[in-house]
Design an enzyme around this catalytic site. Structure first.
Site, PDB file in Angstrom:
ATOM      1  N   SER A  41       5.115  -7.237   0.728  1.00 45.66           N
ATOM      2  CA  SER A  41       5.522  -5.771   1.069  1.00 45.66           C
ATOM      3  C   SER A  41       5.417  -5.775   2.624  1.00 45.66           C
ATOM      4  O   SER A  41       4.257  -5.678   3.081  1.00 45.66           O
ATOM      5  CB  SER A  41       4.375  -4.912   0.305  1.00 45.66           C
ATOM      6  OG  SER A  41       4.349  -5.252  -1.157  1.00 45.66           O
ATOM      7  N   HIS A  73      10.151  -6.697  -2.992  1.00 45.41           N
ATOM      8  CA  HIS A  73      10.134  -7.974  -2.787  1.00 45.41           C
ATOM      9  C   HIS A  73      11.548  -8.394  -2.947  1.00 45.41           C
ATOM     10  O   HIS A  73      12.160  -8.422  -3.947  1.00 45.41           O
ATOM     11  CB  HIS A  73       9.232  -8.734  -3.682  1.00 45.41           C
ATOM     12  CG  HIS A  73       7.570  -8.307  -3.572  1.00 45.41           C
ATOM     13  ND1 HIS A  73       7.133  -9.139  -2.553  1.00 45.41           N
ATOM     14  CD2 HIS A  73       7.045  -7.588  -4.289  1.00 45.41           C
ATOM     15  CE1 HIS A  73       5.717  -8.548  -2.768  1.00 45.41           C
ATOM     16  NE2 HIS A  73       5.827  -7.477  -3.749  1.00 45.41           N
ATOM     17  N   THR A  95       6.462 -15.067  -7.036  1.00 50.31           N
ATOM     18  CA  THR A  95       6.491 -14.793  -8.554  1.00 50.31           C
ATOM     19  C   THR A  95       4.755 -14.475  -8.625  1.00 50.31           C
ATOM     20  O   THR A  95       4.021 -15.381  -7.770  1.00 50.31           O
ATOM     21  CB  THR A  95       6.602 -15.679  -9.185  1.00 50.31           C
ATOM     22  OG1 THR A  95       7.958 -16.176  -9.279  1.00 50.31           O
ATOM     23  CG2 THR A  95       6.046 -15.742 -10.687  1.00 50.31           C
ATOM     24  N   GLU A 195      -8.025  -2.519  -8.167  1.00 51.79           N
ATOM     25  CA  GLU A 195      -9.620  -2.789  -8.204  1.00 51.79           C
ATOM     26  C   GLU A 195     -10.166  -1.446  -8.706  1.00 51.79           C
ATOM     27  O   GLU A 195      -9.680  -0.435  -8.048  1.00 51.79           O
ATOM     28  CB  GLU A 195     -10.014  -3.430  -7.123  1.00 51.79           C
ATOM     29  CG  GLU A 195      -9.705  -4.629  -6.782  1.00 51.79           C
ATOM     30  CD  GLU A 195      -8.275  -4.631  -6.210  1.00 51.79           C
ATOM     31  OE1 GLU A 195      -8.044  -3.597  -5.675  1.00 51.79           O
ATOM     32  OE2 GLU A 195      -7.343  -5.516  -6.314  1.00 51.79           O
ATOM     33  N   ASN A 237      -3.374   0.294   2.451  1.00 51.25           N
ATOM     34  CA  ASN A 237      -4.020   1.439   2.045  1.00 51.25           C
ATOM     35  C   ASN A 237      -5.494   0.867   2.171  1.00 51.25           C
ATOM     36  O   ASN A 237      -5.724  -0.272   2.257  1.00 51.25           O
ATOM     37  CB  ASN A 237      -3.851   1.586   0.436  1.00 51.25           C
ATOM     38  CG  ASN A 237      -4.047   0.378  -0.259  1.00 51.25           C
ATOM     39  OD1 ASN A 237      -3.266  -0.240  -0.442  1.00 51.25           O
ATOM     40  ND2 ASN A 237      -5.206   0.228  -0.960  1.00 51.25           N
TER      41      ASN A 237
HETATM   42  N1  HPA Z   1      -5.498  -4.052  -4.063  1.00 50.24           N
HETATM   43  C1  HPA Z   1      -4.821  -4.783  -4.572  1.00 50.24           C
HETATM   44  N2  HPA Z   1      -3.671  -5.027  -4.305  1.00 50.24           N
HETATM   45  C2  HPA Z   1      -3.217  -4.390  -3.368  1.00 50.24           C
HETATM   46  C3  HPA Z   1      -3.627  -3.259  -2.496  1.00 50.24           C
HETATM   47  C4  HPA Z   1      -5.083  -2.964  -3.197  1.00 50.24           C
HETATM   48  O1  HPA Z   1      -5.697  -2.113  -2.667  1.00 50.24           O
HETATM   49  N3  HPA Z   1      -2.850  -2.632  -1.862  1.00 50.24           N
HETATM   50  C5  HPA Z   1      -1.558  -3.372  -1.939  1.00 50.24           C
HETATM   51  N4  HPA Z   1      -1.858  -4.395  -2.660  1.00 50.24           N
END
Ligand code: HPA
Length: 274
Positions: A41, A73, A95, A195, A237
């Site tokens: 990404s 993707h 993948t 998470e 993020n």
């Molecule tokens: N956690 C897991 N995968 C991710 C996150 C995240 O905060 N941001 C983008 N991919």
């Protein structure tokens, strides 16, 4: 539906990778690639900036590659000739482990790249940041990883050393382009859920700085095949609980879009400096 060739346990995945590399050579007219990239990404535009595209086709034309499951993707394979003559293979179709198709399919691109001659594997992704000083849109280098998938791409008793999995030399090359690049330990969770804040705190306590759902298994496979690995994450993020607002895939995609011109240019320069 025909069975995927890698799903047959009697099939040697390296033989499928060799076959895929032969098809790649035929399709691209390039016998030997030097470097391979998986663009996660936010990184896709690098493919346009590395050099002249000599071939660009759907990954599904090559044995063992499925359709990409995630928006953001690209599902194509490109062969690019950089100005300095470096031959780059861009694998747009990653993948993910969370798709549940097994590790063989996750690492097929890496193994195909190795069979195609690539000695360097550049793995990129979009990920959550644990370091509170980091900001969405910031690229960081991966210095090491914690593989929390409880899985491995290696089948059988092959004991691969991972002491210097993420090459210091390649991180230095990246820093010669952008001296500001910070680095951290990438933690691969299975996903596809993000998470919990408690899991992010666990990752932090374990020594992690970046959380994501890819890369670690691919890096192990790259090392098993003798490749030198460079890992780069775009912080899309701050990880759950570090940022107070909820996480969303739309936010990840948006951060990727905004950062794309800058980080893609950076990555293209790194390839030019290899
Ligand atoms: N956690 C897991 N995968 C991710 C996150 C995240 O905060 N941001 C983008 N991919």
């Amino acid at each position: 539906m025909a069975q995927h060739p890698l799903d047959d346990p009697a099939v040697n995945p390296f033989e499928i990778a060799t076959k895929a590399a032969e098809q790649l050579a035929e399709r691209t007219g390039v016998d030997q690639h030097d470097v391979a990239l998986t663009l996660g990404s936010g990184w896709a535009k690098a493919a346009e900036l590395i050099g002249e595209t000599v071939a660009d086709f759907p990954a599904s034309e090559i044995v063992g590659f499925g359709e990409p499951a995630v928006e953001g993707h690209i599902g194509s394979i490109r062969s690019i000739r950089a100005e300095n003559g470096t031959r780059a293979l861009v694998l747009g179709a990653r993948t993910h482990y969370y798709e549940g198709h097994g590790v063989r399919r996750v690492v097929h691109g890496v193994r195909t790249a190795a069979a195609a001659g690539a000695s360097t594997m550049i793995l990129t992704n979009g990920a959550g940041g644990i370091k509170s000083a980091w900001r969405p849109g910031q690229p960081v280098l991966i210095s090491d990883h914690l593989n929390l998938t409880a899985d491995s791409p290696i089948e059988g008793a092959t004991f691969v050393d991972l002491t210097d999995l993420y090459s210091k030399r390649l991180r230095d090359v990246a820093r010669s382009i952008d001296p500001e690049l910070d680095e951290g330990v990438y933690v691969q969770f299975r996903g596809p859920h993000y998470e919990t804040p408690a899991e992010v705190q666990m990752a932090k306590t374990l020594g992690g700085h970046i959380v994501g759902m890819s890369t670690a298994l691919e890096a192990i496979a790259a090392r098993q095949s003798g490749m030198e690995v460079l890992g780069m994450s775009l912080i899309t993020n701050l990880a759950a609980g570090i940022q107070t607002t909820p996480l969303s895939h739309a936010e990840v995609i948006q951060a990727g879009r905004e950062a794309e011109p800058v980080i893609s240019a950076l990555l293209a320069k790194v390839v030019g400096a290899l």
